[in-house]
Scaffold this motif. Structure first.
Motif, mmCIF file in Angstrom:
data_model
loop_
_atom_site.group_PDB
_atom_site.id
_atom_site.type_symbol
_atom_site.label_atom_id
_atom_site.label_comp_id
_atom_site.label_asym_id
_atom_site.label_seq_id
_atom_site.Cartn_x
_atom_site.Cartn_y
_atom_site.Cartn_z
ATOM 1 N N ASP A 90 0.860 -1.180 0.000
ATOM 2 C CA ASP A 90 0.000 0.000 0.000
ATOM 3 C C ASP A 90 0.900 1.234 0.000
ATOM 4 O O ASP A 90 1.725 1.402 0.902
ATOM 5 C CB ASP A 90 -0.890 -0.011 1.245
ATOM 6 N N PRO A 91 0.776 2.100 -0.978
ATOM 7 C CA PRO A 91 1.660 3.260 -1.029
ATOM 8 C C PRO A 91 1.358 4.278 0.074
ATOM 9 O O PRO A 91 2.168 5.139 0.366
ATOM 10 C CB PRO A 91 1.411 3.855 -2.410
ATOM 11 N N GLY A 92 0.237 4.172 0.725
ATOM 12 C CA GLY A 92 -0.108 5.100 1.798
ATOM 13 C C GLY A 92 -0.476 6.466 1.253
ATOM 14 O O GLY A 92 -0.841 6.625 0.099
ATOM 15 N N VAL A 93 -0.342 7.437 2.094
ATOM 16 C CA VAL A 93 -0.688 8.812 1.732
ATOM 17 C C VAL A 93 0.606 9.589 1.577
ATOM 18 O O VAL A 93 1.476 9.542 2.443
ATOM 19 C CB VAL A 93 -1.572 9.460 2.820
ATOM 20 N N TYR A 94 0.710 10.298 0.499
ATOM 21 C CA TYR A 94 1.906 11.106 0.263
ATOM 22 C C TYR A 94 1.573 12.562 0.551
ATOM 23 O O TYR A 94 0.595 13.105 0.029
ATOM 24 C CB TYR A 94 2.382 10.948 -1.178
ATOM 25 N N ILE A 95 2.388 13.157 1.402
ATOM 26 C CA ILE A 95 2.229 14.578 1.710
ATOM 27 C C ILE A 95 3.472 15.270 1.170
ATOM 28 O O ILE A 95 4.589 14.974 1.589
ATOM 29 C CB ILE A 95 2.084 14.819 3.217
ATOM 30 N N SER A 96 3.242 16.205 0.304
ATOM 31 C CA SER A 96 4.375 16.899 -0.319
ATOM 32 C C SER A 96 5.008 17.866 0.684
ATOM 33 O O SER A 96 4.367 18.289 1.642
ATOM 34 C CB SER A 96 3.907 17.656 -1.563
ATOM 35 N N GLN A 126 2.874 20.950 1.089
ATOM 36 C CA GLN A 126 1.707 20.772 1.964
ATOM 37 C C GLN A 126 2.140 20.758 3.428
ATOM 38 O O GLN A 126 1.467 21.325 4.291
ATOM 39 C CB GLN A 126 0.987 19.467 1.617
#
Length: 86
Positions: free
Chosen positions: A6-12, A15
């Protein structure tokens, strides 16, 4: 059998920076409100000290009244007793 991760959530980083800035602003607002509350508390403490001082002055000024009443009563009784004995 291989399962895809699962790549999960990416926060730049942009952000993350925006969130940190928003948090810093919120903390700044909270600090200013706390400073205002502390100033009001100081004012309340000084008012309380002033009221305490006034009450103490009134209490000191009031104590002679019962004493004067007792002395007048004793004087009147003594005068009445002298008038009876004469």
């Amino acid at each position: 059998m291989v399962t895809p991760q699962d790549p999960g959530v990416y926060i730049s980083p942009a952000q993350m920076y925006q969130e940190v800035r928003a948090l810093a602003q919120a903390v700044g607002r909270i600090e200013s409100k706390i400073d205002g509350i502390l100033d009001e508390t100081k004012d309340i403490r000084s008012d309380l000290g002033d009221h305490e001082q006034r009450i103490r002055v009134l209490e000191r000024a009031r104590w002679p009244l019962p004493t004067i009443g007792v002395l007048a009563g004793v004087g009147g009784a003594a005068t009445g007793l002298l008038a009876l004995l004469r």
